[in-house]
Design a protein around this motif. Structure first.
Motif, PDB file in Angstrom:
ATOM      1  N   VAL A 162     -20.289 -28.266  22.504  1.00  0.00           N
ATOM      2  CA  VAL A 162     -21.474 -27.589  21.970  1.00  0.00           C
ATOM      3  C   VAL A 162     -22.722 -28.077  22.445  1.00  0.00           C
ATOM      4  CG1 VAL A 162     -22.723 -26.836  19.891  1.00  0.00           C
ATOM      5  CG2 VAL A 162     -20.088 -26.667  19.863  1.00  0.00           C
ATOM      6  N   GLY A 163     -22.694 -29.319  22.574  1.00  0.00           N
ATOM      7  CA  GLY A 163     -23.801 -29.817  23.117  1.00  0.00           C
ATOM      8  C   GLY A 163     -24.175 -29.644  24.499  1.00  0.00           C
ATOM      9  N   GLN A 164     -23.097 -29.580  25.245  1.00  0.00           N
ATOM     10  CA  GLN A 164     -23.257 -29.120  26.807  1.00  0.00           C
ATOM     11  C   GLN A 164     -23.675 -27.853  26.964  1.00  0.00           C
ATOM     12  OE1 GLN A 164     -19.342 -30.021  28.581  1.00  0.00           O
ATOM     13  NE2 GLN A 164     -19.965 -32.014  28.684  1.00  0.00           N
ATOM     14  N   LEU A 165     -23.155 -26.695  25.829  1.00  0.00           N
ATOM     15  CA  LEU A 165     -23.519 -25.602  26.150  1.00  0.00           C
ATOM     16  C   LEU A 165     -25.023 -25.228  25.762  1.00  0.00           C
ATOM     17  CD1 LEU A 165     -20.221 -23.873  24.344  1.00  0.00           C
ATOM     18  CD2 LEU A 165     -21.364 -23.498  26.844  1.00  0.00           C
ATOM     19  N   LEU A 166     -25.287 -25.888  24.689  1.00  0.00           N
ATOM     20  CA  LEU A 166     -26.787 -25.872  24.249  1.00  0.00           C
ATOM     21  C   LEU A 166     -27.857 -26.532  25.325  1.00  0.00           C
ATOM     22  CD1 LEU A 166     -26.478 -26.931  20.521  1.00  0.00           C
ATOM     23  CD2 LEU A 166     -27.134 -24.486  21.508  1.00  0.00           C
ATOM     24  N   TYR A 167     -27.366 -27.440  25.823  1.00  0.00           N
ATOM     25  CA  TYR A 167     -28.186 -28.045  26.954  1.00  0.00           C
ATOM     26  C   TYR A 167     -28.183 -27.105  28.137  1.00  0.00           C
ATOM     27  CZ  TYR A 167     -30.378 -31.533  30.270  1.00  0.00           C
ATOM     28  OH  TYR A 167     -31.187 -31.901  31.053  1.00  0.00           O
ATOM     29  N   ALA A 168     -27.199 -26.369  28.772  1.00  0.00           N
ATOM     30  CA  ALA A 168     -27.134 -25.523  29.700  1.00  0.00           C
ATOM     31  C   ALA A 168     -28.019 -24.435  29.254  1.00  0.00           C
ATOM     32  CB  ALA A 168     -25.513 -24.995  29.912  1.00  0.00           C
ATOM     33  N   ALA A 169     -27.855 -23.749  28.212  1.00  0.00           N
ATOM     34  CA  ALA A 169     -28.772 -22.710  27.509  1.00  0.00           C
ATOM     35  C   ALA A 169     -30.160 -23.033  27.801  1.00  0.00           C
ATOM     36  CB  ALA A 169     -28.368 -22.440  26.108  1.00  0.00           C
ATOM     37  N   ARG A 170     -30.542 -24.368  27.415  1.00  0.00           N
ATOM     38  CA  ARG A 170     -31.958 -24.859  27.532  1.00  0.00           C
ATOM     39  C   ARG A 170     -32.406 -24.888  28.780  1.00  0.00           C
ATOM     40  NH1 ARG A 170     -33.965 -30.840  26.240  1.00  0.00           N
ATOM     41  NH2 ARG A 170     -36.087 -30.669  26.761  1.00  0.00           N
ATOM     42  N   LEU A 171     -31.582 -25.519  29.645  1.00  0.00           N
ATOM     43  CA  LEU A 171     -31.882 -25.437  31.244  1.00  0.00           C
ATOM     44  C   LEU A 171     -32.143 -24.119  31.739  1.00  0.00           C
ATOM     45  CD1 LEU A 171     -29.552 -28.234  32.770  1.00  0.00           C
ATOM     46  CD2 LEU A 171     -31.916 -28.333  32.129  1.00  0.00           C
ATOM     47  N   ASN A 172     -31.353 -23.151  31.379  1.00  0.00           N
ATOM     48  CA  ASN A 172     -31.398 -21.655  32.011  1.00  0.00           C
ATOM     49  C   ASN A 172     -32.678 -21.018  31.479  1.00  0.00           C
ATOM     50  OD1 ASN A 172     -29.133 -21.540  33.526  1.00  0.00           O
ATOM     51  ND2 ASN A 172     -27.670 -20.906  31.649  1.00  0.00           N
ATOM     52  N   LEU A 173     -33.114 -21.167  30.101  1.00  0.00           N
ATOM     53  CA  LEU A 173     -34.328 -20.708  29.606  1.00  0.00           C
ATOM     54  C   LEU A 173     -35.470 -21.348  30.327  1.00  0.00           C
ATOM     55  CD1 LEU A 173     -35.644 -18.771  27.564  1.00  0.00           C
ATOM     56  CD2 LEU A 173     -35.442 -20.774  25.751  1.00  0.00           C
ATOM     57  N   GLN A 174     -35.602 -22.636  30.529  1.00  0.00           N
ATOM     58  CA  GLN A 174     -36.455 -23.244  31.284  1.00  0.00           C
ATOM     59  C   GLN A 174     -36.721 -22.542  32.414  1.00  0.00           C
ATOM     60  OE1 GLN A 174     -35.555 -27.452  30.865  1.00  0.00           O
ATOM     61  NE2 GLN A 174     -36.961 -27.652  29.024  1.00  0.00           N
ATOM     62  N   HIS A 175     -35.606 -22.354  33.289  1.00  0.00           N
ATOM     63  CA  HIS A 175     -35.623 -21.987  34.712  1.00  0.00           C
ATOM     64  C   HIS A 175     -36.270 -20.464  34.677  1.00  0.00           C
ATOM     65  CE1 HIS A 175     -34.632 -21.142  38.980  1.00  0.00           C
ATOM     66  NE2 HIS A 175     -34.104 -19.930  38.373  1.00  0.00           N
ATOM     67  N   PHE A 176     -35.685 -19.679  33.590  1.00  0.00           N
ATOM     68  CA  PHE A 176     -36.325 -18.323  33.687  1.00  0.00           C
ATOM     69  C   PHE A 176     -37.460 -18.475  33.203  1.00  0.00           C
ATOM     70  CE2 PHE A 176     -37.307 -14.735  30.930  1.00  0.00           C
ATOM     71  CZ  PHE A 176     -36.803 -13.772  31.686  1.00  0.00           C
ATOM     72  N   LEU A 177     -38.247 -19.270  32.518  1.00  0.00           N
ATOM     73  CA  LEU A 177     -39.595 -19.268  31.813  1.00  0.00           C
ATOM     74  C   LEU A 177     -40.357 -19.776  33.078  1.00  0.00           C
ATOM     75  CD1 LEU A 177     -39.379 -20.719  28.360  1.00  0.00           C
ATOM     76  CD2 LEU A 177     -39.898 -18.207  28.980  1.00  0.00           C
ATOM     77  N   SER A 178     -40.052 -20.564  33.942  1.00  0.00           N
ATOM     78  CA  SER A 178     -40.684 -21.040  35.153  1.00  0.00           C
ATOM     79  C   SER A 178     -40.820 -20.125  36.246  1.00  0.00           C
ATOM     80  CB  SER A 178     -40.255 -22.285  35.596  1.00  0.00           C
ATOM     81  OG  SER A 178     -38.922 -22.090  36.263  1.00  0.00           O
ATOM     82  N   GLN A 179     -39.842 -19.104  36.226  1.00  0.00           N
ATOM     83  CA  GLN A 179     -39.672 -18.004  37.259  1.00  0.00           C
ATOM     84  C   GLN A 179     -40.669 -16.933  36.754  1.00  0.00           C
ATOM     85  OE1 GLN A 179     -38.503 -18.409  40.415  1.00  0.00           O
ATOM     86  NE2 GLN A 179     -37.859 -20.346  39.769  1.00  0.00           N
TER      87      GLN A 179
END
Length: 75
Positions: free
Chosen positions: A46-63
């Motif tokens: 679950v920790g890995q999934l949440l961290y991946a979701a955070r990275l994806n959201l950060q990438h989306f927001l930066s783009q």
């Protein structure tokens, strides 16, 4: 047909002689160890999934930083 687990492997059924009173404490310890192992696995996954979701959201927001002003919050 033998019972099987979720992976399709056979489940071993243990038969203990006697009344099982001496076996129960060992079995409880094994069950508790298995619960802890499963808990650690779930926590890590679950920790890995949440961290991946955070990275994806950060990438989306930066783009899409220029368009963030167009987003209105919903109620």
């Amino acid at each position: 047909m033998l019972p099987s687990n979720a992976r399709g492997g056979a489940i071993r059924i243990l038969v203990f002689p006697g009344d099982g009173k001496q076996v129960a404490p060992d079995l409880n310890e094994e069950l508790e160890a298995e619960r802890e192992r499963i808990g650690r696995l779930l926590h890590d996954e679950v920790g890995q999934l949440l961290y991946a979701a955070r990275l994806n959201l950060q990438h989306f927001l930066s783009q899409h930083q220029a368009h963030l002003g167009d987003i209105t919050p919903t109620k």
